[in-house]
Motif scaffolding. Structure first.
Motif, PDB file in Angstrom:
ATOM      1  N   ALA A  25       2.339   1.752  -3.411  1.00 12.20           N
ATOM      2  CA  ALA A  25       1.292   2.228  -4.324  1.00 12.20           C
ATOM      3  C   ALA A  25       0.996   3.706  -4.097  1.00 12.20           C
ATOM      4  CB  ALA A  25       0.025   1.394  -4.135  1.00 12.20           C
ATOM      5  N   ASP A  26       0.934   4.106  -2.822  1.00 13.21           N
ATOM      6  CA  ASP A  26       0.682   5.519  -2.514  1.00 13.21           C
ATOM      7  C   ASP A  26       1.793   6.406  -3.057  1.00 13.21           C
ATOM      8  OD1 ASP A  26      -1.593   4.708  -1.174  1.00 13.21           O
ATOM      9  OD2 ASP A  26      -0.714   4.877   0.832  1.00 13.21           O
ATOM     10  N   GLN A  27       3.049   5.974  -2.881  1.00 11.10           N
ATOM     11  CA  GLN A  27       4.171   6.784  -3.339  1.00 11.10           C
ATOM     12  C   GLN A  27       4.170   6.909  -4.866  1.00 11.10           C
ATOM     13  OE1 GLN A  27       6.382   8.593  -1.595  1.00 11.10           O
ATOM     14  NE2 GLN A  27       7.201   9.332  -3.545  1.00 11.10           N
ATOM     15  N   GLN A  78       1.720   7.083  -6.768  1.00  3.81           N
ATOM     16  CA  GLN A  78       0.701   8.043  -7.182  1.00  3.81           C
ATOM     17  C   GLN A  78       1.189   9.484  -7.019  1.00  3.81           C
ATOM     18  OE1 GLN A  78      -2.340   7.304  -8.529  1.00  3.81           O
ATOM     19  NE2 GLN A  78      -1.776   5.141  -8.471  1.00  3.81           N
ATOM     20  N   THR A  79       2.304   9.647  -6.267  1.00  2.00           N
ATOM     21  CA  THR A  79       2.831  10.984  -6.002  1.00  2.00           C
ATOM     22  C   THR A  79       4.088  11.279  -6.815  1.00  2.00           C
ATOM     23  OG1 THR A  79       1.981  10.864  -3.738  1.00  2.00           O
ATOM     24  CG2 THR A  79       3.649  12.548  -4.186  1.00  2.00           C
ATOM     25  N   GLN A  83       0.823  -1.202   0.000  1.00  2.00           N
ATOM     26  CA  GLN A  83       0.000   0.000   0.000  1.00  2.00           C
ATOM     27  C   GLN A  83       0.861   1.259   0.000  1.00  2.00           C
ATOM     28  OE1 GLN A  83      -3.503   0.207  -0.247  1.00  2.00           O
ATOM     29  NE2 GLN A  83      -2.828   2.294  -0.721  1.00  2.00           N
ATOM     30  N   LYS A  84       1.947   1.257   0.810  1.00  2.37           N
ATOM     31  CA  LYS A  84       2.823   2.426   0.870  1.00  2.37           C
ATOM     32  C   LYS A  84       3.523   2.674  -0.467  1.00  2.37           C
ATOM     33  CE  LYS A  84       2.159   3.876   5.046  1.00  2.37           C
ATOM     34  NZ  LYS A  84       1.582   5.231   5.296  1.00  2.37           N
TER      35      LYS A  84
END
Length: 256
Positions: A50-52, A54-55, A47-48
């Protein structure tokens, strides 16, 4: 290679388990060559990442930096052996060793002091790029490249009953005054057969290096991040290395 078995196709992983294409389940007992610390398909890590993504996935560290790199470096320094204050990002374990060797050599070059030789343990392993091969054991795997490797001063691993001999070998090389650095796998030589030696004797060796102004490089690619019980094998010692190389557990295999 003509008689080697075909590789096992793995289609899924979960924790310590690997699931093959034919339905068989395997325990990843080697942690994918000492890489995977937290288990396969770890939901929090996934999840971490994937979040990164997106940024920001990447920016070149030449005139640029970014918050994730800064935060990670600051948190990493907090758990590293004492005395570390800088992080240099590289690609993998072999290139981490290359960078450390180049830093050691360039350090003395910048000071105008002719120190160019490297000391390493006999039968050690530090990687497959050329500098890393040079400070590793000569073997059938590296034989085609021997003529391209720079000369290294090898000393015996200070296993019990052999400690005094190793100390004398290091002292002899150190007195030459032309040793730039000593690179070592702290406490455990992995591919040599899990050969172990004590923190006390390593402290003796590092003391010799400090007295003769020889930079010390702890290759914690295999031993780091809890492999020996403490976060780093160097944490068992009184004296700390000048540089620490890391990989494997640093990403948990997630980015391979």
């Amino acid at each position: 290679m003509k008689t080697a078995a075909l590789p096992i196709p793995i289609v899924r992983g979960e924790g310590a388990l690997l699931y093959a294409e034919d339905g068989k389940t395997y325990i990843d007992a080697v942690a994918s060559w000492w890489v995977n610390l937290h288990g396969h398909a770890h939901s929090y890590i996934a999840q971490k990442v994937a979040d990164q993504l997106q940024t920001l996935e990447h920016v070149i560290f030449a005139g640029f930096t970014h918050p994730a790199a800064i935060t990670f470096a600051e948190r990493l320094i907090q758990i590293l052996p004492t005395g570390q204050s800088r992080i240099f990002y590289s690609d993998n374990g072999s290139t981490a060793v290359e960078v450390a060797l180049k830093m050691a050599i360039q350090y003395w070059q910048n000071k105008g002091i002719p120190k160019r030789k490297i000391i390493a343990f006999r039968n050690s392993y530090h990687g497959d790029t050329f500098g890393a091969m040079a400070v590793s054991a000569r073997s059938a795997f590296t034989a085609p490249f021997w003529s391209y490797l720079f000369e290294v001063c090898f000393i015996d691993v200070p296993i019990p009953d052999n400690e005094e001999k190793t100390v004398k070998q290091l002292e002899a090389y150190a007195h030459g005054g032309d040793i730039a650095a000593f690179i070592y796998e702290p406490l455990v030589l992995g591919t040599a057969g899990m050969v172990m030696y004590t923190p006390d004797i390593l402290d003796q060796l590092l003391n010799i290096c400090q007295r003769h102004e020889i930079l010390t490089i702890a290759d914690e690619v295999m031993t780091g991040f809890g492999r020996t019980g403490r976060i780093f094998a160097s944490d068992y010692q009184q004296l700390k290395p000048d540089m620490v190389t890391m990989s494997k557990g640093l990403t948990g295999g997630t980015m391979l």
